[in-house]
Scaffold this motif. Structure first.
Motif, PDB file in Angstrom:
ATOM      1  N   LEU A 178     -33.772 -40.477  12.757  1.00 26.43           N
ATOM      2  CA  LEU A 178     -35.034 -39.746  12.845  1.00 26.43           C
ATOM      3  C   LEU A 178     -35.097 -38.718  13.977  1.00 26.43           C
ATOM      4  O   LEU A 178     -35.459 -37.568  13.720  1.00 26.43           O
ATOM      5  CB  LEU A 178     -36.212 -40.707  12.963  1.00 26.43           C
ATOM      6  CG  LEU A 178     -36.832 -41.136  11.654  1.00 26.43           C
ATOM      7  CD1 LEU A 178     -37.882 -42.204  11.891  1.00 26.43           C
ATOM      8  CD2 LEU A 178     -37.436 -39.971  10.915  1.00 26.43           C
ATOM      9  N   TRP A 195     -43.330 -42.070   7.879  1.00 24.75           N
ATOM     10  CA  TRP A 195     -41.933 -42.437   8.120  1.00 24.75           C
ATOM     11  C   TRP A 195     -41.367 -43.283   6.991  1.00 24.75           C
ATOM     12  O   TRP A 195     -40.181 -43.244   6.730  1.00 24.75           O
ATOM     13  CB  TRP A 195     -41.798 -43.297   9.373  1.00 24.75           C
ATOM     14  CG  TRP A 195     -41.970 -42.664  10.687  1.00 24.75           C
ATOM     15  CD1 TRP A 195     -42.553 -41.465  10.964  1.00 24.75           C
ATOM     16  CD2 TRP A 195     -41.562 -43.208  11.935  1.00 24.75           C
ATOM     17  NE1 TRP A 195     -42.535 -41.249  12.310  1.00 24.75           N
ATOM     18  CE2 TRP A 195     -41.933 -42.295  12.921  1.00 24.75           C
ATOM     19  CE3 TRP A 195     -40.929 -44.388  12.297  1.00 24.75           C
ATOM     20  CZ2 TRP A 195     -41.674 -42.531  14.274  1.00 24.75           C
ATOM     21  CZ3 TRP A 195     -40.685 -44.612  13.633  1.00 24.75           C
ATOM     22  CH2 TRP A 195     -41.047 -43.695  14.612  1.00 24.75           C
ATOM     23  N   VAL A 222     -37.306 -43.966   6.173  1.00 27.19           N
ATOM     24  CA  VAL A 222     -36.619 -45.089   6.820  1.00 27.19           C
ATOM     25  C   VAL A 222     -36.332 -46.253   5.892  1.00 27.19           C
ATOM     26  O   VAL A 222     -35.527 -47.124   6.223  1.00 27.19           O
ATOM     27  CB  VAL A 222     -37.361 -45.578   8.091  1.00 27.19           C
ATOM     28  CG1 VAL A 222     -37.439 -44.478   9.129  1.00 27.19           C
ATOM     29  CG2 VAL A 222     -38.726 -46.133   7.769  1.00 27.19           C
ATOM     30  N   LEU A 262     -47.630 -43.450  11.750  1.00 29.66           N
ATOM     31  CA  LEU A 262     -46.237 -43.413  11.304  1.00 29.66           C
ATOM     32  C   LEU A 262     -46.044 -43.736   9.835  1.00 29.66           C
ATOM     33  O   LEU A 262     -44.912 -43.829   9.374  1.00 29.66           O
ATOM     34  CB  LEU A 262     -45.406 -44.367  12.166  1.00 29.66           C
ATOM     35  CG  LEU A 262     -45.338 -43.964  13.626  1.00 29.66           C
ATOM     36  CD1 LEU A 262     -44.579 -45.013  14.422  1.00 29.66           C
ATOM     37  CD2 LEU A 262     -44.718 -42.600  13.803  1.00 29.66           C
ATOM     38  N   PRO A 315     -36.645 -36.727   6.327  1.00 26.66           N
ATOM     39  CA  PRO A 315     -38.005 -36.989   6.793  1.00 26.66           C
ATOM     40  C   PRO A 315     -38.923 -35.800   6.488  1.00 26.66           C
ATOM     41  O   PRO A 315     -38.492 -34.652   6.540  1.00 26.66           O
ATOM     42  CB  PRO A 315     -37.844 -37.197   8.293  1.00 26.66           C
ATOM     43  CG  PRO A 315     -36.555 -36.563   8.657  1.00 26.66           C
ATOM     44  CD  PRO A 315     -35.693 -36.594   7.424  1.00 26.66           C
ATOM     45  N   CYS A 355     -35.469 -34.807  13.078  1.00 34.59           N
ATOM     46  CA  CYS A 355     -36.766 -34.206  13.393  1.00 34.59           C
ATOM     47  C   CYS A 355     -36.688 -33.241  14.576  1.00 34.59           C
ATOM     48  O   CYS A 355     -37.675 -32.584  14.892  1.00 34.59           O
ATOM     49  CB  CYS A 355     -37.783 -35.301  13.693  1.00 34.59           C
ATOM     50  SG  CYS A 355     -38.279 -36.254  12.232  1.00 34.59           S
ATOM     51  N   VAL A 408     -43.286 -38.798  14.905  1.00 32.22           N
ATOM     52  CA  VAL A 408     -42.249 -39.095  15.903  1.00 32.22           C
ATOM     53  C   VAL A 408     -42.577 -38.369  17.201  1.00 32.22           C
ATOM     54  O   VAL A 408     -42.569 -38.959  18.287  1.00 32.22           O
ATOM     55  CB  VAL A 408     -40.851 -38.664  15.396  1.00 32.22           C
ATOM     56  CG1 VAL A 408     -39.811 -38.809  16.495  1.00 32.22           C
ATOM     57  CG2 VAL A 408     -40.442 -39.465  14.176  1.00 32.22           C
ATOM     58  N   CYS A 450     -43.877 -36.889   8.948  1.00 26.54           N
ATOM     59  CA  CYS A 450     -43.049 -37.918   9.566  1.00 26.54           C
ATOM     60  C   CYS A 450     -42.589 -37.455  10.943  1.00 26.54           C
ATOM     61  O   CYS A 450     -42.732 -38.165  11.932  1.00 26.54           O
ATOM     62  CB  CYS A 450     -41.837 -38.220   8.674  1.00 26.54           C
ATOM     63  SG  CYS A 450     -40.577 -39.246   9.431  1.00 26.54           S
ATOM     64  N   CYS A 451     -42.061 -36.249  11.011  1.00 24.83           N
ATOM     65  CA  CYS A 451     -41.559 -35.715  12.281  1.00 24.83           C
ATOM     66  C   CYS A 451     -42.688 -35.484  13.273  1.00 24.83           C
ATOM     67  O   CYS A 451     -42.504 -35.675  14.477  1.00 24.83           O
ATOM     68  CB  CYS A 451     -40.768 -34.436  12.035  1.00 24.83           C
ATOM     69  SG  CYS A 451     -39.212 -34.750  11.167  1.00 24.83           S
TER      70      CYS A 451
END
Length: 99
Positions: free
Chosen positions: A79, A23, A27, A20, A34, A83, A42, A38-39
């Motif tokens: 997020l 992220w 964040v 992560l 993002p 995402c 998630v 990052c996605c």
């Protein structure tokens, strides 16, 4: 110690945090949206934490880390929508992980 918890049989808390890292810019307010990595993080963790106990452990891991890196709660909550990932547990550093 955060890194000693196990989120899933195949992923430790430490491994989840490494996955992560992308992220952090979003964040913490350093990026307006993002990134693709990052996605992907998630989505990956959402699929790996499939049981209630795994989600609770992941929640605790992320909550502990969020306070240490200065996560902006509103950004974290955005997020999943940004995402396009439907998750079963809200991403919120203020959530009660045991409910």
């Amino acid at each position: 110690m955060v890194g000693s918890r196990y989120v899933h049989a195949a992923i430790s808390c430490q491994d989840a945090l490494v996955a992560l890292l992308p992220w952090k810019p979003f964040v913490t307010g350093g990026s307006p949206s993002p990134s693709a990595p990052c996605c992907e993080g998630v989505s990956k963790l959402n699929s790996e934490a499939s049981t209630t106990e795994e989600r609770r452990e992941l929640c605790r891991c992320l909550k502990d880390a969020a306070h240490g890196i200065g996560v902006i709660p509103e950004r974290a909550k955005e997020l999943p929508q940004k995402c396009g990932v439907n998750i079963s547990v809200p991403i919120d550093p203020n959530i009660n992980c045991d409910t």
